[in-house]
Design a protein around this motif. Structure first.
Motif, PDB file in Angstrom:
ATOM      1  N   SER A 175     -30.277 -10.883 -79.899  1.00  0.00           N
ATOM      2  CA  SER A 175     -29.181 -11.851 -79.838  1.00  0.00           C
ATOM      3  C   SER A 175     -28.359 -11.558 -78.593  1.00  0.00           C
ATOM      4  CB  SER A 175     -28.296 -11.747 -81.089  1.00  0.00           C
ATOM      5  OG  SER A 175     -27.250 -12.699 -81.033  1.00  0.00           O
ATOM      6  N   ARG A 176     -28.115 -12.631 -77.805  1.00  0.00           N
ATOM      7  CA  ARG A 176     -27.309 -12.466 -76.600  1.00  0.00           C
ATOM      8  C   ARG A 176     -26.533 -13.734 -76.327  1.00  0.00           C
ATOM      9  NH1 ARG A 176     -32.108 -11.526 -74.276  1.00  0.00           N
ATOM     10  NH2 ARG A 176     -31.347  -9.643 -73.309  1.00  0.00           N
ATOM     11  N   LEU A 177     -25.456 -13.580 -75.602  1.00  0.00           N
ATOM     12  CA  LEU A 177     -24.676 -14.714 -75.125  1.00  0.00           C
ATOM     13  C   LEU A 177     -25.035 -14.922 -73.655  1.00  0.00           C
ATOM     14  CD1 LEU A 177     -21.238 -13.752 -76.688  1.00  0.00           C
ATOM     15  CD2 LEU A 177     -22.848 -15.488 -77.521  1.00  0.00           C
ATOM     16  N   THR A 178     -25.264 -16.173 -73.275  1.00  0.00           N
ATOM     17  CA  THR A 178     -25.596 -16.487 -71.890  1.00  0.00           C
ATOM     18  C   THR A 178     -24.751 -17.663 -71.415  1.00  0.00           C
ATOM     19  OG1 THR A 178     -27.355 -18.041 -72.476  1.00  0.00           O
ATOM     20  CG2 THR A 178     -28.004 -15.732 -72.220  1.00  0.00           C
ATOM     21  N   SER A 179     -24.760 -17.877 -70.117  1.00  0.00           N
ATOM     22  CA  SER A 179     -24.075 -19.027 -69.496  1.00  0.00           C
ATOM     23  C   SER A 179     -22.610 -19.111 -69.910  1.00  0.00           C
ATOM     24  CB  SER A 179     -24.795 -20.327 -69.844  1.00  0.00           C
ATOM     25  OG  SER A 179     -26.148 -20.256 -69.468  1.00  0.00           O
ATOM     26  N   LEU A 180     -21.960 -17.965 -70.016  1.00  0.00           N
ATOM     27  CA  LEU A 180     -20.559 -17.959 -70.450  1.00  0.00           C
ATOM     28  C   LEU A 180     -19.654 -18.499 -69.345  1.00  0.00           C
ATOM     29  CD1 LEU A 180     -20.454 -14.502 -72.251  1.00  0.00           C
ATOM     30  CD2 LEU A 180     -20.409 -16.770 -73.308  1.00  0.00           C
ATOM     31  N   GLU A 181     -18.850 -19.487 -69.718  1.00  0.00           N
ATOM     32  CA  GLU A 181     -17.846 -20.073 -68.823  1.00  0.00           C
ATOM     33  C   GLU A 181     -16.497 -19.831 -69.474  1.00  0.00           C
ATOM     34  OE1 GLU A 181     -18.702 -24.131 -67.862  1.00  0.00           O
ATOM     35  OE2 GLU A 181     -20.776 -23.668 -67.330  1.00  0.00           O
ATOM     36  N   TRP A 182     -15.740 -18.897 -68.894  1.00  0.00           N
ATOM     37  CA  TRP A 182     -14.467 -18.477 -69.479  1.00  0.00           C
ATOM     38  C   TRP A 182     -13.379 -19.469 -69.161  1.00  0.00           C
ATOM     39  CZ3 TRP A 182     -14.639 -14.875 -73.042  1.00  0.00           C
ATOM     40  CH2 TRP A 182     -15.789 -14.072 -73.098  1.00  0.00           C
ATOM     41  N   LYS A 183     -12.745 -19.998 -70.196  1.00  0.00           N
ATOM     42  CA  LYS A 183     -11.639 -20.947 -70.050  1.00  0.00           C
ATOM     43  C   LYS A 183     -10.316 -20.199 -69.933  1.00  0.00           C
ATOM     44  CE  LYS A 183     -14.588 -24.198 -70.650  1.00  0.00           C
ATOM     45  NZ  LYS A 183     -15.232 -24.727 -69.463  1.00  0.00           N
ATOM     46  N   SER A 184     -10.241 -19.011 -70.574  1.00  0.00           N
ATOM     47  CA  SER A 184      -9.033 -18.193 -70.499  1.00  0.00           C
ATOM     48  C   SER A 184      -9.404 -16.744 -70.733  1.00  0.00           C
ATOM     49  CB  SER A 184      -8.003 -18.660 -71.531  1.00  0.00           C
ATOM     50  OG  SER A 184      -8.491 -18.458 -72.844  1.00  0.00           O
ATOM     51  N   TRP A 185      -8.556 -15.857 -70.223  1.00  0.00           N
ATOM     52  CA  TRP A 185      -8.720 -14.410 -70.431  1.00  0.00           C
ATOM     53  C   TRP A 185      -7.357 -13.806 -70.170  1.00  0.00           C
ATOM     54  CZ3 TRP A 185     -13.630 -11.798 -70.984  1.00  0.00           C
ATOM     55  CH2 TRP A 185     -13.520 -10.398 -71.092  1.00  0.00           C
ATOM     56  N   ASP A 186      -6.641 -13.455 -71.226  1.00  0.00           N
ATOM     57  CA  ASP A 186      -5.299 -12.917 -71.041  1.00  0.00           C
ATOM     58  C   ASP A 186      -5.007 -11.829 -72.067  1.00  0.00           C
ATOM     59  OD1 ASP A 186      -4.434 -14.204 -73.454  1.00  0.00           O
ATOM     60  OD2 ASP A 186      -3.963 -16.018 -72.338  1.00  0.00           O
ATOM     61  N   ALA A 187      -3.770 -11.392 -72.149  1.00  0.00           N
ATOM     62  CA  ALA A 187      -3.380 -10.283 -73.009  1.00  0.00           C
ATOM     63  C   ALA A 187      -3.594 -10.573 -74.493  1.00  0.00           C
ATOM     64  CB  ALA A 187      -1.924  -9.909 -72.755  1.00  0.00           C
ATOM     65  N   THR A 188      -3.608 -11.849 -74.865  1.00  0.00           N
ATOM     66  CA  THR A 188      -3.730 -12.226 -76.271  1.00  0.00           C
ATOM     67  C   THR A 188      -5.172 -12.498 -76.695  1.00  0.00           C
ATOM     68  OG1 THR A 188      -1.566 -13.246 -76.128  1.00  0.00           O
ATOM     69  CG2 THR A 188      -2.915 -13.852 -78.011  1.00  0.00           C
ATOM     70  N   ALA A 189      -5.899 -13.250 -75.884  1.00  0.00           N
ATOM     71  CA  ALA A 189      -7.259 -13.658 -76.252  1.00  0.00           C
ATOM     72  C   ALA A 189      -8.037 -14.107 -75.024  1.00  0.00           C
ATOM     73  CB  ALA A 189      -7.211 -14.797 -77.270  1.00  0.00           C
ATOM     74  N   ALA A 190      -9.340 -14.202 -75.199  1.00  0.00           N
ATOM     75  CA  ALA A 190     -10.230 -14.757 -74.176  1.00  0.00           C
ATOM     76  C   ALA A 190     -11.110 -15.785 -74.879  1.00  0.00           C
ATOM     77  CB  ALA A 190     -11.081 -13.664 -73.551  1.00  0.00           C
ATOM     78  N   VAL A 191     -11.358 -16.916 -74.207  1.00  0.00           N
ATOM     79  CA  VAL A 191     -12.162 -17.985 -74.799  1.00  0.00           C
ATOM     80  C   VAL A 191     -13.169 -18.481 -73.777  1.00  0.00           C
ATOM     81  CG1 VAL A 191     -12.117 -20.301 -75.818  1.00  0.00           C
ATOM     82  CG2 VAL A 191     -10.265 -18.678 -76.313  1.00  0.00           C
ATOM     83  N   ALA A 192     -14.409 -18.642 -74.229  1.00  0.00           N
ATOM     84  CA  ALA A 192     -15.483 -19.137 -73.360  1.00  0.00           C
ATOM     85  C   ALA A 192     -16.377 -20.079 -74.143  1.00  0.00           C
ATOM     86  CB  ALA A 192     -16.317 -17.977 -72.827  1.00  0.00           C
TER      87      ALA A 192
END
Length: 147
Positions: free
Chosen positions: A63-80
């Motif tokens: 199992s792997r994550l690929t093609s990750l496009e990060w919309k945010s990455w900060d002190a609270t959370a990261a979303v991709a």
């Protein structure tokens, strides 16, 4: 080494940089950005930020994550947004087929990293499948991350 609830992670490294008003990164701003925002810890216990790919199953690579496009990455959370590529292990893993599923990845619950206390690491990952999902999987699955 621990795993993401028996899943683990490897990534290709991405680096966090902060841009100056002219658009060029400055070492001072990049260092400040990296120090303040949490990191993700990979299978080799390296701190990474905004990886393009992330192995969830260190032991067998199923199992792997690929093609990750990060919309945010900060002190609270990261979303991709990205793709979870999962081996269906049918009839058994060595003969299984890798299938791709669109996901939203959320990292949160940042805490001090025991290995490097000056860094904070995300300690929880939630995968939300936006379409089809692996057989037997819930629409959203949350895993603790190791440290």
């Amino acid at each position: 080494m621990c795993a993401v609830a028996s899943l683990a992670a490897t990534t290709s490294l991405g680096t966090a940089t902060a841009a100056s008003p002219g658009g060029q990164p400055t070492p001072q701003r990049a260092a400040h950005h990296q120090a303040q925002d949490p990191v993700l810890v990979d299978c080799q216990e390296r701190p990474v930020v905004r990886p393009a790919d992330f192995l969830l199953a260190c032991g067998d690579g199923n199992s792997r994550l690929t093609s990750l496009e990060w919309k945010s990455w900060d002190a609270t959370a990261a979303v991709a947004r990205g793709v979870n590529v999962v081996n269906d292990c049918k009839p058994y893993c060595a003969a299984g087929t890798f299938r791709s599923y669109a996901v939203v990845v959320r990292l949160d619950d940042a805490r001090s990293w025991e290995e490097q206390p000056d860094l904070r690491q995300y300690t929880r990952m939630t995968l939300t499948y936006t379409g089809d999902r692996p057989e037997g999987s819930a629409r959203a699955v949350t895993y603790p991350l190791w440290g």
